[in-house]
Design a protein around this motif. Structure first.
Motif, mmCIF file in Angstrom:
data_model
loop_
_atom_site.group_PDB
_atom_site.id
_atom_site.type_symbol
_atom_site.label_atom_id
_atom_site.label_comp_id
_atom_site.label_asym_id
_atom_site.label_seq_id
_atom_site.Cartn_x
_atom_site.Cartn_y
_atom_site.Cartn_z
ATOM 1 N N LEU A 239 -2.835 -7.887 -2.932
ATOM 2 C CA LEU A 239 -1.858 -7.745 -4.025
ATOM 3 C C LEU A 239 -1.681 -6.272 -4.404
ATOM 4 N N LEU A 240 -2.857 -5.567 -4.430
ATOM 5 C CA LEU A 240 -2.773 -4.141 -4.749
ATOM 6 C C LEU A 240 -2.012 -3.367 -3.669
ATOM 7 N N ALA A 241 -2.216 -3.746 -2.382
ATOM 8 C CA ALA A 241 -1.511 -3.080 -1.266
ATOM 9 C C ALA A 241 -0.010 -3.306 -1.366
ATOM 10 N N LEU A 242 0.370 -4.557 -1.776
ATOM 11 C CA LEU A 242 1.791 -4.871 -1.932
ATOM 12 C C LEU A 242 2.411 -4.007 -3.040
ATOM 13 N N ASN A 243 1.712 -3.927 -4.133
ATOM 14 C CA ASN A 243 2.200 -3.101 -5.247
ATOM 15 C C ASN A 243 2.296 -1.622 -4.836
ATOM 16 N N ALA A 244 1.294 -1.194 -4.024
ATOM 17 C CA ALA A 244 1.321 0.195 -3.573
ATOM 18 C C ALA A 244 2.530 0.451 -2.670
ATOM 19 N N SER A 245 2.916 -0.527 -1.833
ATOM 20 C CA SER A 245 4.065 -0.371 -0.928
ATOM 21 C C SER A 245 5.337 -0.264 -1.742
ATOM 22 N N ILE A 246 5.383 -1.120 -2.802
ATOM 23 C CA ILE A 246 6.583 -1.083 -3.662
ATOM 24 C C ILE A 246 6.687 0.282 -4.338
ATOM 25 N N GLU A 247 5.597 0.768 -4.792
ATOM 26 C CA GLU A 247 5.626 2.051 -5.481
ATOM 27 C C GLU A 247 5.924 3.187 -4.505
ATOM 28 N N ALA A 248 5.425 3.049 -3.254
ATOM 29 C CA ALA A 248 5.690 4.061 -2.238
ATOM 30 C C ALA A 248 7.180 4.091 -1.894
ATOM 31 N N ALA A 249 7.781 2.872 -1.835
ATOM 32 C CA ALA A 249 9.216 2.800 -1.544
ATOM 33 C C ALA A 249 10.008 3.472 -2.653
ATOM 34 N N ARG A 250 9.626 3.284 -3.852
ATOM 35 C CA ARG A 250 10.290 3.914 -4.976
ATOM 36 C C ARG A 250 10.148 5.434 -4.905
ATOM 37 N N ALA A 251 9.027 5.884 -4.353
ATOM 38 C CA ALA A 251 8.784 7.318 -4.325
ATOM 39 C C ALA A 251 9.619 8.001 -3.236
ATOM 40 N N GLY A 252 10.035 7.252 -2.313
ATOM 41 C CA GLY A 252 10.876 7.853 -1.258
ATOM 42 C C GLY A 252 10.024 8.483 -0.195
ATOM 43 N N GLU A 253 10.512 9.699 0.206
ATOM 44 C CA GLU A 253 9.818 10.416 1.259
ATOM 45 C C GLU A 253 8.405 10.778 0.832
ATOM 46 N N ALA A 254 8.263 11.037 -0.444
ATOM 47 C CA ALA A 254 6.912 11.439 -0.921
ATOM 48 C C ALA A 254 5.930 10.291 -0.791
ATOM 49 N N GLY A 255 6.375 9.079 -0.763
ATOM 50 C CA GLY A 255 5.451 7.939 -0.734
ATOM 51 C C GLY A 255 5.310 7.317 0.622
ATOM 52 N N LYS A 256 5.867 7.880 1.675
ATOM 53 C CA LYS A 256 5.757 7.280 3.007
ATOM 54 C C LYS A 256 4.308 7.227 3.474
ATOM 55 N N GLY A 257 3.646 8.301 3.308
ATOM 56 C CA GLY A 257 2.209 8.318 3.754
ATOM 57 C C GLY A 257 1.380 7.284 2.988
ATOM 58 N N PHE A 258 1.623 7.193 1.733
ATOM 59 C CA PHE A 258 0.881 6.227 0.915
ATOM 60 C C PHE A 258 1.234 4.814 1.304
ATOM 61 N N ALA A 259 2.534 4.622 1.760
ATOM 62 C CA ALA A 259 2.985 3.297 2.185
ATOM 63 C C ALA A 259 2.255 2.876 3.443
ATOM 64 N N VAL A 260 2.039 3.839 4.368
ATOM 65 C CA VAL A 260 1.301 3.519 5.604
ATOM 66 C C VAL A 260 -0.127 3.049 5.255
ATOM 67 N N VAL A 261 -0.718 3.765 4.342
ATOM 68 C CA VAL A 261 -2.110 3.395 3.948
ATOM 69 C C VAL A 261 -2.114 2.037 3.290
ATOM 70 N N ALA A 262 -1.123 1.794 2.462
ATOM 71 C CA ALA A 262 -1.075 0.510 1.764
ATOM 72 C C ALA A 262 -0.900 -0.615 2.759
ATOM 73 N N ASN A 263 -0.085 -0.408 3.820
ATOM 74 C CA ASN A 263 0.078 -1.447 4.844
ATOM 75 C C ASN A 263 -1.232 -1.718 5.563
ATOM 76 N N GLU A 264 -1.944 -0.666 5.876
ATOM 77 C CA GLU A 264 -3.237 -0.844 6.565
ATOM 78 C C GLU A 264 -4.233 -1.599 5.684
ATOM 79 N N VAL A 265 -4.193 -1.268 4.411
ATOM 80 C CA VAL A 265 -5.122 -1.963 3.500
ATOM 81 C C VAL A 265 -4.776 -3.425 3.391
ATOM 82 N N ARG A 266 -3.435 -3.712 3.394
ATOM 83 C CA ARG A 266 -3.025 -5.119 3.274
ATOM 84 C C ARG A 266 -3.427 -5.892 4.532
ATOM 85 N N GLU A 267 -3.267 -5.257 5.691
ATOM 86 C CA GLU A 267 -3.680 -5.926 6.931
ATOM 87 C C GLU A 267 -5.200 -6.166 6.946
ATOM 88 N N LEU A 268 -5.932 -5.137 6.472
ATOM 89 C CA LEU A 268 -7.414 -5.295 6.420
ATOM 90 C C LEU A 268 -7.800 -6.423 5.480
#
Length: 703
Positions: free
Chosen positions: A561-590
């Motif tokens: 749930l936290l990874a999903l929220n992080a992806s949403i927030e990363a998307a809102r951040a735009g280019e600045a949140g792409k790296g964080f979005a990758v990490v959030a995806n990995e965490v969600r898969e883990l």
């Protein structure tokens, strides 16, 4: 013949009676006389011992009175000195030092009293001294001590003074009197120059319970020789004066033994007896025995009160002197009695023999009768008792002659077997002879009756013996049969006993196997219980793991749930949140993989818990089966234990039965032997009865 006559016997008996009476009379007289003589001697010597004691007491007291007079005068002086504080002083006659006037007077008085005591013929004082503690006599004199002796006075010297307290403080009489605060008398000492024994008496001067000094008097102990220690009537007489511990103060017979212990010369019994008696402090006398030669002495003791001690005055006398008077009196009485007895026996013998001489004729006739001669002649016809005895003796012999003749004929015929001869008795049997006739009649009647009964009994015995013999033989046969039957019973019983022994061994082995099975089943039950406990622990651990996995699954969901929220927030951040979005995806898969893995583990653990529950159910079933087996094994073991006890009891009973049967067999065999012996005796009895019938044919008697 005369030595055996009545006259001689009467004379001897009379002499014995008189002798016995005289012996008793003389014995009593001699005993009383000896007792009286010895009592008189005892009383005499007790008085001598007491008189000697009084003399010694007087001698010591007469010397002691001077010491006590000086002591009392000094106590009065101390009383006066305590009242008079300021006194004039005068030079001491002894020390030439100024002393108080009262002490000056005391010094003068002491010198005069000492001079008077020593020079007086009524005392036995050889020396007087007075010695004071330091400054106790006068404050100006450190050590005051003087003594005056007979030798000094006779030589013109008045006294000798002491210049130092050390000169007299260690003297025995001074030291002992100061320590005890009581007058003391010392044991005598031998003064070689005077060849005398002397003794010191020390009297302490005590004022206000403080010893001020000591008055010493030296008396001549050898003067005790004035006591009575000898008597011409008693050569062995001697006297001693003993101290309270029985040392010799004075010995009249052997002065060299002075100061030796008196009881050393006595045996243990005598010494103990004396030591027991002196405890009573009263006059007594004892018989003693010397240890060296065993000689016996009578010794008389009287107490002598010397100060707080008890000395003893003793007088001795050996037993020969002690018993001499009583022995002499006994000899005189015995001599008189012997003469009187001899004269009395002589006169009695003459008178009795003359009176009884005619009886010798009767004695001679009696001797003829004892030899079987009844034709006698007694030449005495006087009208007195002896004459009447002779007539009676002649008649007696005639009657005896007739009775003996008829008795001889009758007994001869009875001996020949004729028991009917007593019907022809004709002689006269007077008085005490009548039983002879009656006895002969009764004898023949009784013998006739007895022989008739014997004849009848012999026939009956012969008949009965045959019956007894037959019965005994039958009893013997029956006993033999019983013995055979019992022997077979014993063999069967022994076989049963052997079988029971084998059964006992088998039961014991079975019981052992049951016990082993029970132990093994118990161990199996214990192991099953341990396994159930382990499985329970595994089940509990599995439940804990399931709980933990549920927690991990919840964490994975939260992470996703936290990874999903992080992806949403990363998307809102735009280019600045792409790296964080990758990490959030990995965490969600883990988180997804973790959740999947947890579910797989949960599935496995649930299967494990199910298997454990199924294993527990099977283990419970196995445990119940083992418990049933244990109960069955316990029942089997208890059964075999009871069976073992019953079998052992049967074994004991069989052994007792076998023992009792063996005893019955012994009894039956004994009965068999007895029956055979009875049969043999019965046959012998029948033969004896036949012999008895033959012997009875010899006698002639009325049936």
């Amino acid at each position: 013949m005369k030595n055996k006559s009545i006259a001689t016997k009467l004379a001897l008996r009379l002499a014995m009676i008189v002798t016995l009476n005289l012996v008793v009379l003389i014995g009593v007289s001699v005993w009383q006389s000896m007792d009286a003589v010895q009592s008189a001697i005892d009383l005499e010597f007790e008085i001598i011992a007491e008189q000697n004691a009084v003399l010694v007491e007087t001698m010591v007291d007469s010397s002691l009175v001077f010491a006590e007079g000086i002591r009392d005068y000094m106590i009065d002086t101390y009383e006066k000195t305590s009242v008079s504080l300021n006194e004039d002083e005068y030079n001491s006659a002894v020390y030439n030092t100024p002393i108080a006037f009262t002490n000056y007077l005391a010094e003068y008085h002491i010198l005069n009293m000492a001079h008077t005591a020593i020079m007086s013929d009524r005392t036995d004082v050889e020396e007087i001294g007075i010695y004071f503690e330091p400054y106790a006599f006068d404050k100006n004199v450190a050590a005051y001590g003087i003594h005056m002796t007979w030798d000094d006075l006779t030589a013109g010297k008045q006294y000798t003074r002491m210049n130092s307290y050390n000169e007299y403080k260690n003297l025995d009489f001074y030291e002992l009197a100061v320590q005890t605060k009581q007058p003391q008398i010392l044991m005598p000492e031998y003064v070689e120059a005077d060849d005398l024994y002397m003794s010191y008496i020390g009297v302490p001067i005590i004022y206000n319970n403080e010893v001020k000094g000591v008055v010493a008097v030296r008396i001549i102990i050898t003067n005790i020789e004035v006591t009575k220690t000898e008597d011409p009537r008693y050569p062995s007489m001697g006297g001693l004066i003993l101290s309270s511990d029985l040392h010799r103060i004075y010995d009249s017979l052997d002065p060299d033994k002075t100061l030796e212990l008196f009881t050393d010369v006595l045996d243990t019994k005598s010494a103990t007896l004396i030591e027991q008696n002196i405890k009573h402090e009263e006059t007594f006398f004892v018989k003693t025995e010397t240890l060296a030669n065993g000689k016996e002495f009578m010794r008389y003791f009287a107490p002598i009160e010397i100060l707080d001690e008890t000395w003893w005055s003793t007088v001795r006398l050996d037993m020969d002197d002690y018993q001499k008077s009583s022995r002499e009196l006994g000899v005189i009485l015995l001599t008189i009695a012997t003469i009187a007895l001899g004269f009395l026996v002589f006169m009695a013998t003459i008178v009795i023999r003359n009176m009884l001489k005619p009886i010798e004729f009767v004695v001679e006739a009696a001797k003829s009768v004892t030899k079987g001669n009844l034709d006698i002649n007694i030449p005495y016809n006087e009208q007195d008792e002896i004459g009447e005895l002779a007539d009676t003796f002649r008649i007696m012999c005639a009657n005896l002659k007739a009775i003996i003749h008829e008795t001889d004929i009758t007994l001869s015929e009875i001996a020949a077997g004729d028991l009917t001869t007593t019907a022809n008795l004709k002689a006269t049997y007077p008085g005490e002879f009548e039983p002879i006739k009656v006895s002969m009649l009764e004898i023949t009647d009784m013998l006739s009756s007895a022989l008739g009964k014997i004849s009848l009994a012999s026939v009956q015995v012969a008949e009965g013996s045959d019956s007894i013999s037959k019965g005994a033989n039958e009893l013997a046969d029956g006993s033999i049969l019983q013995a055979n039957i019992i022997e077979g019973f014993i063999n069967n019983t022994e076989t049963i006993g052997e079988s029971i022994n084998g059964m006992v061994q088998q039961v014991e082995a079975t019981t052992k196997l049951s016990t082993d099975a029970k132990l093994r089943a118990d161990r199996g039950t214990e192991a099953m219980a341990n396994m159930l406990s382990a499985m329970k622990n595994i089940n509990n651990s599995s439940l804990v793991i399931a709980t933990v996995l549920q927690t991990v699954d919840d964490i994975a969901d939260q992470t996703e749930l936290l990874a999903l929220n992080a992806s949403i927030e990363a998307a809102r951040a735009g280019e600045a949140g792409k790296g964080f979005a990758v990490v959030a995806n990995e965490v969600r898969e883990l988180a997804n993989r973790s959740s999947k893995t947890v579910k797989e583990i949960e599935t496995i653990i649930n299967e494990t818990i199910s298997n454990i529950e199924e294993g527990q159910n099977m283990a419970h079933d196995a445990e119940e089966s083992l418990n049933d087996i244990i109960e069955a094994v316990q029942g089997t073991a208890s059964f075999f234990e009871g069976l073992l006890k019953e079998t052992q009891s049967q074994k004991s009973s069989i052994n007792e039965l076998l023992h009792g049967t063996q005893e019955i067999s012994d009894v039956v065999q004994t009965n068999t032997a007895t029956s055979q012996e009875s049969a043999s005796i019965s046959e012998q009895l029948a033969e004896e009865a036949e012999q008895l019938q033959l012997m009875l044919h010899y006698f002639k008697f009325s049936k």
